[in-house]
Design a protein around this motif. Structure first.
Motif, PDB file in Angstrom:
ATOM      1  N   MET A  90     -27.391 -11.880   8.723  1.00  0.00           N
ATOM      2  CA  MET A  90     -28.280 -11.367   7.401  1.00  0.00           C
ATOM      3  C   MET A  90     -29.079 -12.247   6.934  1.00  0.00           C
ATOM      4  SD  MET A  90     -26.830 -10.163   3.826  1.00  0.00           S
ATOM      5  CE  MET A  90     -26.521  -8.419   4.148  1.00  0.00           C
ATOM      6  N   LYS A  91     -30.360 -11.926   6.607  1.00  0.00           N
ATOM      7  CA  LYS A  91     -31.383 -12.645   5.941  1.00  0.00           C
ATOM      8  C   LYS A  91     -31.116 -12.463   4.343  1.00  0.00           C
ATOM      9  CE  LYS A  91     -34.850 -12.680   9.745  1.00  0.00           C
ATOM     10  NZ  LYS A  91     -36.204 -13.019   9.670  1.00  0.00           N
ATOM     11  N   ALA A  92     -31.640 -13.560   3.903  1.00  0.00           N
ATOM     12  CA  ALA A  92     -31.484 -13.459   2.386  1.00  0.00           C
ATOM     13  C   ALA A  92     -32.510 -12.615   1.896  1.00  0.00           C
ATOM     14  CB  ALA A  92     -31.412 -14.985   1.827  1.00  0.00           C
ATOM     15  N   CYS A  93     -32.073 -11.968   0.832  1.00  0.00           N
ATOM     16  CA  CYS A  93     -33.133 -11.127   0.460  1.00  0.00           C
ATOM     17  C   CYS A  93     -32.960 -10.674  -1.346  1.00  0.00           C
ATOM     18  CB  CYS A  93     -33.291  -9.470   0.923  1.00  0.00           C
ATOM     19  SG  CYS A  93     -31.744  -8.689   0.822  1.00  0.00           S
ATOM     20  N   VAL A  94     -34.041  -9.955  -1.849  1.00  0.00           N
ATOM     21  CA  VAL A  94     -33.786  -9.647  -3.109  1.00  0.00           C
ATOM     22  C   VAL A  94     -33.108  -8.244  -3.003  1.00  0.00           C
ATOM     23  CG1 VAL A  94     -35.165  -8.779  -5.203  1.00  0.00           C
ATOM     24  CG2 VAL A  94     -35.888 -10.627  -3.795  1.00  0.00           C
ATOM     25  N   SER A  95     -32.145  -7.945  -3.708  1.00  0.00           N
ATOM     26  CA  SER A  95     -31.429  -6.467  -3.835  1.00  0.00           C
ATOM     27  C   SER A  95     -31.783  -5.664  -4.886  1.00  0.00           C
ATOM     28  CB  SER A  95     -30.022  -6.640  -3.681  1.00  0.00           C
ATOM     29  OG  SER A  95     -29.326  -7.236  -4.597  1.00  0.00           O
ATOM     30  N   ALA A  96     -32.384  -6.347  -5.987  1.00  0.00           N
ATOM     31  CA  ALA A  96     -32.990  -5.658  -7.176  1.00  0.00           C
ATOM     32  C   ALA A  96     -33.651  -6.642  -7.993  1.00  0.00           C
ATOM     33  CB  ALA A  96     -31.785  -4.884  -7.907  1.00  0.00           C
ATOM     34  N   VAL A  97     -34.625  -5.968  -8.807  1.00  0.00           N
ATOM     35  CA  VAL A  97     -35.543  -6.847  -9.678  1.00  0.00           C
ATOM     36  C   VAL A  97     -35.232  -6.055 -11.422  1.00  0.00           C
ATOM     37  CG1 VAL A  97     -36.759  -7.970  -8.191  1.00  0.00           C
ATOM     38  CG2 VAL A  97     -37.501  -5.795  -9.158  1.00  0.00           C
ATOM     39  N   HIS A  98     -35.343  -6.963 -12.256  1.00  0.00           N
ATOM     40  CA  HIS A  98     -35.103  -6.539 -13.636  1.00  0.00           C
ATOM     41  C   HIS A  98     -35.972  -7.293 -14.960  1.00  0.00           C
ATOM     42  CE1 HIS A  98     -31.683  -5.362 -11.337  1.00  0.00           C
ATOM     43  NE2 HIS A  98     -31.402  -6.552 -11.061  1.00  0.00           N
ATOM     44  N   ALA A  99     -36.100  -6.280 -15.741  1.00  0.00           N
ATOM     45  CA  ALA A  99     -37.097  -6.910 -17.004  1.00  0.00           C
ATOM     46  C   ALA A  99     -36.653  -6.291 -18.101  1.00  0.00           C
ATOM     47  CB  ALA A  99     -38.346  -7.034 -16.727  1.00  0.00           C
ATOM     48  N   SER A 100     -36.747  -7.146 -19.398  1.00  0.00           N
ATOM     49  CA  SER A 100     -36.632  -6.295 -20.796  1.00  0.00           C
ATOM     50  C   SER A 100     -37.602  -7.166 -21.578  1.00  0.00           C
ATOM     51  CB  SER A 100     -35.127  -6.605 -21.062  1.00  0.00           C
ATOM     52  OG  SER A 100     -35.078  -5.948 -22.549  1.00  0.00           O
ATOM     53  N   PRO A 101     -38.273  -6.566 -22.446  1.00  0.00           N
ATOM     54  CA  PRO A 101     -39.089  -7.105 -23.517  1.00  0.00           C
ATOM     55  C   PRO A 101     -38.345  -7.444 -24.651  1.00  0.00           C
ATOM     56  CG  PRO A 101     -39.403  -4.595 -23.583  1.00  0.00           C
ATOM     57  CD  PRO A 101     -38.518  -5.177 -22.455  1.00  0.00           C
ATOM     58  N   VAL A 102     -37.213  -7.063 -24.831  1.00  0.00           N
ATOM     59  CA  VAL A 102     -36.364  -7.552 -26.101  1.00  0.00           C
ATOM     60  C   VAL A 102     -35.243  -8.353 -25.344  1.00  0.00           C
ATOM     61  CG1 VAL A 102     -36.992  -5.504 -27.135  1.00  0.00           C
ATOM     62  CG2 VAL A 102     -34.781  -5.385 -25.784  1.00  0.00           C
ATOM     63  N   HIS A 103     -34.600  -9.195 -26.647  1.00  0.00           N
ATOM     64  CA  HIS A 103     -33.584 -10.077 -26.338  1.00  0.00           C
ATOM     65  C   HIS A 103     -32.285  -9.311 -26.462  1.00  0.00           C
ATOM     66  CE1 HIS A 103     -35.593 -14.261 -26.350  1.00  0.00           C
ATOM     67  NE2 HIS A 103     -36.368 -13.302 -27.084  1.00  0.00           N
ATOM     68  N   GLY A 104     -31.726  -8.455 -25.478  1.00  0.00           N
ATOM     69  CA  GLY A 104     -30.820  -7.919 -25.350  1.00  0.00           C
ATOM     70  C   GLY A 104     -30.163  -8.318 -24.235  1.00  0.00           C
ATOM     71  N   PHE A 105     -28.852  -8.068 -23.926  1.00  0.00           N
ATOM     72  CA  PHE A 105     -27.777  -8.657 -23.013  1.00  0.00           C
ATOM     73  C   PHE A 105     -28.321  -8.145 -21.564  1.00  0.00           C
ATOM     74  CE2 PHE A 105     -24.015  -8.507 -20.481  1.00  0.00           C
ATOM     75  CZ  PHE A 105     -23.600  -9.828 -20.616  1.00  0.00           C
ATOM     76  N   SER A 106     -28.405  -6.692 -21.392  1.00  0.00           N
ATOM     77  CA  SER A 106     -28.845  -6.499 -19.743  1.00  0.00           C
ATOM     78  C   SER A 106     -30.366  -6.149 -19.737  1.00  0.00           C
ATOM     79  CB  SER A 106     -27.892  -5.163 -19.686  1.00  0.00           C
ATOM     80  OG  SER A 106     -26.556  -5.424 -19.714  1.00  0.00           O
ATOM     81  N   LYS A 107     -30.763  -6.056 -18.706  1.00  0.00           N
ATOM     82  CA  LYS A 107     -32.275  -5.738 -18.341  1.00  0.00           C
ATOM     83  C   LYS A 107     -32.197  -4.398 -17.415  1.00  0.00           C
ATOM     84  CE  LYS A 107     -33.621 -10.634 -18.406  1.00  0.00           C
ATOM     85  NZ  LYS A 107     -34.357 -10.812 -19.812  1.00  0.00           N
ATOM     86  N   SER A 108     -33.371  -3.949 -17.716  1.00  0.00           N
ATOM     87  CA  SER A 108     -33.496  -2.725 -16.762  1.00  0.00           C
ATOM     88  C   SER A 108     -33.993  -2.961 -15.301  1.00  0.00           C
ATOM     89  CB  SER A 108     -34.691  -1.679 -17.477  1.00  0.00           C
ATOM     90  OG  SER A 108     -34.131  -1.479 -18.762  1.00  0.00           O
ATOM     91  N   SER A 109     -33.496  -2.130 -14.515  1.00  0.00           N
ATOM     92  CA  SER A 109     -34.012  -2.306 -13.101  1.00  0.00           C
ATOM     93  C   SER A 109     -35.369  -1.642 -13.178  1.00  0.00           C
ATOM     94  CB  SER A 109     -33.013  -1.744 -12.169  1.00  0.00           C
ATOM     95  OG  SER A 109     -31.788  -2.362 -12.204  1.00  0.00           O
ATOM     96  N   VAL A 110     -36.198  -2.319 -12.324  1.00  0.00           N
ATOM     97  CA  VAL A 110     -37.532  -1.791 -12.284  1.00  0.00           C
ATOM     98  C   VAL A 110     -37.883  -1.934 -10.520  1.00  0.00           C
ATOM     99  CG1 VAL A 110     -38.258  -2.331 -14.517  1.00  0.00           C
ATOM    100  CG2 VAL A 110     -38.420  -3.950 -12.786  1.00  0.00           C
TER     101      VAL A 110
END
Length: 179
Positions: free
Chosen positions: A1-21
């Motif tokens: 299996m090749k190494a890959c990105v499975s998901a990406v995330h960002a958040s404009p606020v200093h919270g704990f979790s980031k939203s998947s985009v």
């Protein structure tokens, strides 16, 4: 299996979790566009409190999907982005990479600076999870398992499914420590 990105995330606020985009734009020397942790100097609240002029060695945070699979198999419900990472990977043993490794994702180049320090917010998020995020190395020292931190050498756009090439630094390799 090749190494890959499975998901990406960002958040404009200093919270704990980031939203998947769908995609994230990574900016040279800064981090993820529009993300609260992007910048030349530290953005993590505890680091800013200690010294706001410190260089930001935590511009882009990566966690392995395999870690999420492992803790979910133990009964924890941890989705990609839930632990605050920007990029969730598959097929790379992130924790064992040496400092200075370059992760190439298309035109993007991320330089590995160190390990993310697991914090009490993880325990608040899922009781018992913090214990799973700290292991032991063969020499008995703590192994922080909550992913790696990187700085942006070259920016671009990253999407789920993008391949990741690992470019190791010259030897001798330096083991990752907390940044």
């Amino acid at each position: 299996m090749k190494a890959c990105v499975s998901a990406v995330h960002a958040s404009p606020v200093h919270g704990f979790s980031k939203s998947s985009v769908e995609s994230i734009e990574i900016l040279d020397g800064l981090g993820v566009s529009g993300d609260a942790h992007s910048g030349v100097t530290v953005k993590h609240r505890s680091r800013v409190k200690a010294d706001p002029t410190q260089p930001n060695l935590r511009q882009v945070h990566l966690i392995a999907t395999e870690l999420l699979d492992e803790v979910n198999a133990l009964g924890f419900d941890v989705a990609p982005g839930a632990l605050g990472e920007n990029i969730t990977t598959r097929g790379i043993d992130l924790i064992d990479l040496p400092r200075g490794t370059i992760l190439a994702i298309g035109d993007v180049r991320l330089e590995v600076t160190g390990l993310r320090n697991p914090c009490s917010q993880i325990e608040n998020f899922r009781p018992g999870l913090l214990k799973q995020m700290i292991g032991k190395r063969d020499d008995g020292t703590p192994l922080l398992r909550t992913g790696i931190m990187t700085v942006v050498v070259a920016g671009g756009v990253v999407r789920s499914g993008d391949e990741i090439a690992v470019i190791l630094p010259p030897e001798p390799h330096v083991r990752l420590e907390r940044v």
